[in-house]
Design a protein around this motif. Structure first.
Motif, PDB file in Angstrom:
ATOM      1  N   ASP A  67      -2.520  -0.320  -8.533  1.00 16.34           N
ATOM      2  CA  ASP A  67      -1.475   0.915  -7.446  1.00 16.34           C
ATOM      3  C   ASP A  67      -1.262  -0.107  -6.093  1.00 16.34           C
ATOM      4  O   ASP A  67      -1.882  -0.986  -5.733  1.00 16.34           O
ATOM      5  N   SER A  68       0.330  -0.909  -5.885  1.00 11.45           N
ATOM      6  CA  SER A  68       0.577  -1.124  -5.457  1.00 11.45           C
ATOM      7  C   SER A  68       0.075  -0.479  -3.867  1.00 11.45           C
ATOM      8  O   SER A  68       0.601  -1.105  -2.582  1.00 11.45           O
ATOM      9  N   ARG A  69       0.181   1.193  -3.355  1.00 13.98           N
ATOM     10  CA  ARG A  69      -0.704   1.377  -2.298  1.00 13.98           C
ATOM     11  C   ARG A  69      -1.751   0.646  -1.374  1.00 13.98           C
ATOM     12  O   ARG A  69      -1.779   1.341  -1.063  1.00 13.98           O
ATOM     13  N   ALA A  70      -2.340  -0.163  -2.050  1.00 12.23           N
ATOM     14  CA  ALA A  70      -3.826  -0.844  -1.362  1.00 12.23           C
ATOM     15  C   ALA A  70      -3.447  -1.301  -0.451  1.00 12.23           C
ATOM     16  O   ALA A  70      -3.854  -1.514   0.849  1.00 12.23           O
ATOM     17  N   ALA A  71      -2.326  -2.377  -0.155  1.00 16.88           N
ATOM     18  CA  ALA A  71      -1.858  -2.711   0.898  1.00 16.88           C
ATOM     19  C   ALA A  71      -1.491  -1.620   2.232  1.00 16.88           C
ATOM     20  O   ALA A  71      -1.994  -1.961   2.985  1.00 16.88           O
TER      21      ALA A  71
END
Length: 260
Positions: free
Chosen positions: A98-102
């Motif tokens: 999931d790109s929200r990790a950043a």
């Protein structure tokens, strides 16, 4: 003004409160609504938000619940707990691709700065900036946070590179220009220091921290009258602030200097 000059050069960029959470856009309306309720509670009533997020996490809320719990902790100024939850959310999001990790890594780094751990803050912000997920303002603010960590760790070249990036991507934030002016003063680039603090002043004319730095730069360049006036204005603008306390200390030392 040798003693005063040394005092000013010893100052570093001050702390900034952790950035707000980036809203999550989830794949289902139910999860999105649950997330919104949790964040609203974590913001309006952090203690109740902590309980709600914990319950949701136990029930399988995953990294959404962990991020919400981090927000609740941050709003209680429990920075270590907040940083740990944001980092846990980031790790779980990475496993889920999931790109929200950043975004979660950036929040963890911000909380680490507030906690006073610049080394772990930089590690978290390195992870946040390692991908192309963060863009625009969010990338600029994460770069700004990493610059603050770099200053505290003594890497002024790294801080300068991050601040240059932050000025391009988050140029509406007066703190970015203020931090750049402070760093320029510390590295004796007084032309840039004056230009950057002038930009900060245009964006935040009534900010005592800006006037404190105007005075610092004036003192460092031998403008005694300018330093005295700017520090006095910092005290007038926000007499109970940390900036005012630093301005008073500078004024006191300024007045104790032997007259030439």
């Amino acid at each position: 003004m040798t003693a005063l000059y040394a005092l000013l050069l010893a100052q570093t960029i001050g702390p900034v409160a952790p950035t707000p959470a980036a809203p999550a856009t989830t794949s289902t309306n139910a999860t999105e609504a649950r997330y919104d309720r949790c964040v609203d509670l974590a913001t309006s009533d952090p203690n109740a938000g902590e309980a709600d997020a914990t319950q949701w996490r136990v029930a399988g809320g995953g990294y959404f619940a962990r991020q919400c719990l981090g927000i609740a902790f941050a709003n209680q100024r429990r920075w270590l707990a907040a940083a740990d939850e944001f980092a846990g959310a980031a790790q779980d999001a990475e496993v889920a691709h999931d790109s929200r990790a950043a975004h979660y890594w950036a929040q963890s780094g911000n909380a680490r700065l507030a906690q006073g751990d610049p080394a772990k803050a930089r590690s978290a912000l390195d992870a946040a900036l390692a991908t192309a997920t963060l863009t625009g303002l969010q990338r600029g603010e994460a770069s700004f946070d990493r610059a603050r960590a770099q200053v505290l760790l003594g890497d002024l070249d790294g801080a300068r590179a991050d601040l240059d990036r932050a000025q391009k991507l988050a140029g509406a934030d007066p703190l970015v220009w203020l931090a750049s002016a402070t760093l320029a003063r510390r590295t004796h680039d007084f032309s840039r220091a004056r230009a950057d603090v002038a930009h900060a002043f245009e964006l935040a004319r009534d900010d005592a921290s800006v006037m404190l730095e105007v005075g610092n730069i004036a003192a460092a360049t031998g403008d005694a009258d300018g330093a005295h006036g700017a520090w006095s204005e910092a005290v007038r603008l926000a007499p109970d602030s940390e900036a005012a306390a630093q301005a008073r200390a500078a004024l006191k030392q300024f007045e104790e200097q032997p007259k030439q």
